[in-house]
Scaffold this active site. Structure first.
Site, PDB file in Angstrom:
ATOM      1  N   SER A 141     -42.447  -8.527   7.335  1.00 44.93           N
ATOM      2  CA  SER A 141     -42.844  -8.187   5.974  1.00 44.93           C
ATOM      3  C   SER A 141     -41.891  -8.705   4.898  1.00 44.93           C
ATOM      4  O   SER A 141     -42.328  -9.029   3.795  1.00 44.93           O
ATOM      5  CB  SER A 141     -42.976  -6.673   5.827  1.00 44.93           C
ATOM      6  OG  SER A 141     -41.801  -6.031   6.262  1.00 44.93           O
ATOM      7  N   ASP A 160     -40.250   0.355  -1.793  1.00 42.92           N
ATOM      8  CA  ASP A 160     -41.220   1.297  -1.200  1.00 42.92           C
ATOM      9  C   ASP A 160     -40.653   2.085  -0.025  1.00 42.92           C
ATOM     10  O   ASP A 160     -41.417   2.657   0.743  1.00 42.92           O
ATOM     11  CB  ASP A 160     -42.472   0.520  -0.748  1.00 42.92           C
ATOM     12  CG  ASP A 160     -42.121  -0.523   0.301  1.00 42.92           C
ATOM     13  OD1 ASP A 160     -40.930  -0.633   0.666  1.00 42.92           O
ATOM     14  OD2 ASP A 160     -43.030  -1.236   0.767  1.00 42.92           O
ATOM     15  N   HIS A 207     -38.823  -1.949   1.821  1.00 44.23           N
ATOM     16  CA  HIS A 207     -38.664  -3.297   1.261  1.00 44.23           C
ATOM     17  C   HIS A 207     -37.953  -3.241  -0.089  1.00 44.23           C
ATOM     18  O   HIS A 207     -37.956  -2.201  -0.745  1.00 44.23           O
ATOM     19  CB  HIS A 207     -40.035  -3.956   1.124  1.00 44.23           C
ATOM     20  CG  HIS A 207     -40.821  -3.903   2.403  1.00 44.23           C
ATOM     21  ND1 HIS A 207     -41.785  -2.961   2.636  1.00 44.23           N
ATOM     22  CD2 HIS A 207     -40.728  -4.642   3.520  1.00 44.23           C
ATOM     23  CE1 HIS A 207     -42.279  -3.134   3.849  1.00 44.23           C
ATOM     24  NE2 HIS A 207     -41.652  -4.140   4.415  1.00 44.23           N
TER      25      HIS A 207
END
Ligand SMILES: *[C@@H]1O[C@H](CO)[C@@H](O)[C@H](O)[C@H]1NC(C)=O
Ligand SMILES: *[C@@H]1O[C@H](CO)[C@@H](O)[C@H](O)[C@H]1NC(C)=O
Ligand SMILES: *[C@@H]1O[C@H](CO)[C@@H](O)[C@H](O)[C@H]1NC(C)=O
Length: 388
Positions: A46, A351, A354
């Site tokens: 991610s 979040d 991240h």
């Protein structure tokens, strides 16, 4: 008199010699042309996803993307990720995800990274499980296919040929990697002890090296490989393991030690790989130290509450697995969307897992300067084999 004084100050002479030497070598580096990589091929999870998982499943909800793209692009941040700053640095467009069939232009590379990707093949995959089905070995297969298919398209010509890289770009491109964190968290959230996670690390690193070798055998030559970040500084870990021992910067000590162990094994393995693949330039990038510096010294970089999630809800870290950024939650019968903090540019963590665009930019500045890489070289000179 002058001579005596001169002799009395021999150390100064050596100092002058040192300065002359340094100046000469600096001058040589300055006269070397910055690299112009024609393409970037990116592999990872991610932290390096430009919309891959979003193309396969669905994009993370608004307010993801609010700061820079003003829509959710499938990046896990409020804005740009580190890879975007790397592309921008070389004057290249932001990378299209390989999985995205609509509107992608792969002339200057492709990204195979997806949210939730692991190095090892995971045993629990989306949509029911936790991890991306596109683990690193699948990303490799996709890349190999990409080379084969672009060759066919190039030979056919026409409009599709304007959407793919030139043949020689594959050997001239920069190959970037950011993966490994999910292999570690899969252990933590699968109830493994810290020690049980640590024993899996040599195998995880071996698999990583195996894939890098396979990409090399397809013609890749310049590798830019991020190590893994300080997991123990993330609200994800701090909120889920509240009793864990903290270091002096409020990060979970043992969890960070797992990252560090992974990183030491990776660094060691890349040292060996440099010997095994003498034609390759292999750069180990200490993203851990760049990220950790934001928790050590948040004020210096303009941040406050470095462990507190910007887009989240609940508790000391403004983070709860059941109230994630953009989700609709129910508080005492009232529906509420978990939204962004007022000013994401003053926050490190977006979040819970991240980083914000502001943090990503500072991390990029640190890793591109050459002080955090092995061998120490600035991103702009990575194409010059003689410095590595
Ligand atoms: C894809 O991008 C390249 C480079 O930016 C450009 O030359 C080409 O025209 C683009 N193709 C299409 C169909 O837009
Ligand atoms: C971990 O343990 C908890 C509590 O015993 C259990 O509810 C959960 O299902 C376990 N998770 C896994 C992945 O085994
Ligand atoms: C929800 O209701 C309970 C009981 O009335 C109360 O103690 C709690 O503070 C409320 N929570 C929020 C977030 O308003």
């Amino acid at each position: 008199m002058a001579l005596i004084e001169f002799l009395n100050h021999i150390p100064i002479v050596s100092l002058i010699a040192l300065i002359l030497c340094t100046t000469t070598s600096t001058a040589r580096i300055f006269t070397t042309k910055n690299c112009d990589f024609p393409a970037i091929f990116n592999f990872g999870a991610s932290n390096a996803d430009t919309g891959g998982l979003a193309a396969a499943f669905r994009a993370p909800p608004w307010p993801y993307g609010q700061t820079y793209f003003h829509r959710s692009t499938g990046r896990y941040s409020d804005g740009r990720i580190i890879l975007d700053f790397i592309a921008q640095n070389f004057g290249l467009p932001y990378l299209s995800p390989y999985l995205n069939s609509l509107g992608s232009n792969f002339t200057h590379g492709a990204s195979f990274a997806t949210f939730g990707s692991t190095i090892r093949i995971p045993n629990s995959v989306m949509p029911y499980g936790r991890f991306s089905p596109f683990s690193l070995s699948i990303q490799f297969i996709q890349f190999r296919d990409f080379i084969l298919k672009t060759k066919i398209i190039r030979d056919q010509g026409g409009v599709l040929a304007t959407l793919i890289p030139k043949e020689d770009y594959f050997s001239k491109a920069l190959y970037t990697f950011d993966i490994g964190q999910n292999d570690l968290t899969s252990g933590f959230f699968g109830n493994a002890t810290i020690q049980e996670v640590i024993v899996t690390i040599p195998d995880i690193v071996n698999k990583f090296i195996g894939i890098i070798k396979n990409i090399y055998y397809l013609g890749a030559r310049s590798f830019w490989i991020h190590n893994t970040g300080p997991i123990g500084c993330l609200s994800l870990i701090l909120a889920n393991f509240p009793s864990t021992i903290k270091d002096s910067y409020g990060c979970a000590k043992e969890y960070n030690e797992v990252s560090q162990y992974f990183n030491s094994k990776l660094k060691e393995a890349l040292n060996q790989l440099r010997k095994d693949l003498p034609l390759a330039t292999i750069i180990y990038v200490d993203i851990y130290s760049a990220k950790y510096s934001l928790f050590q010294n948040p004020k210096k970089y303009g941040f406050e509450f470095p462990h507190v999630t910007c887009c989240g809800y609940g508790g000391k870290y403004n983070y709860d697995d059941h109230a994630l950024c953009g989700q609709t939650i129910n508080i005492n019968g009232t529906k509420k969307v978990v939204g962004s903090c007022k000013n994401p540019s003053t926050r490190v963590i977006w979040d819970g897992t991240h980083y914000t665009e502001a943090a990503n930019k500072i991390i990029f500045d640190q890793i591109s300067s050459g002080v955090l890489t092995d061998p120490p070289i600035s991103l702009n000179l990575v194409c010059h084999k003689k410095f590595t």
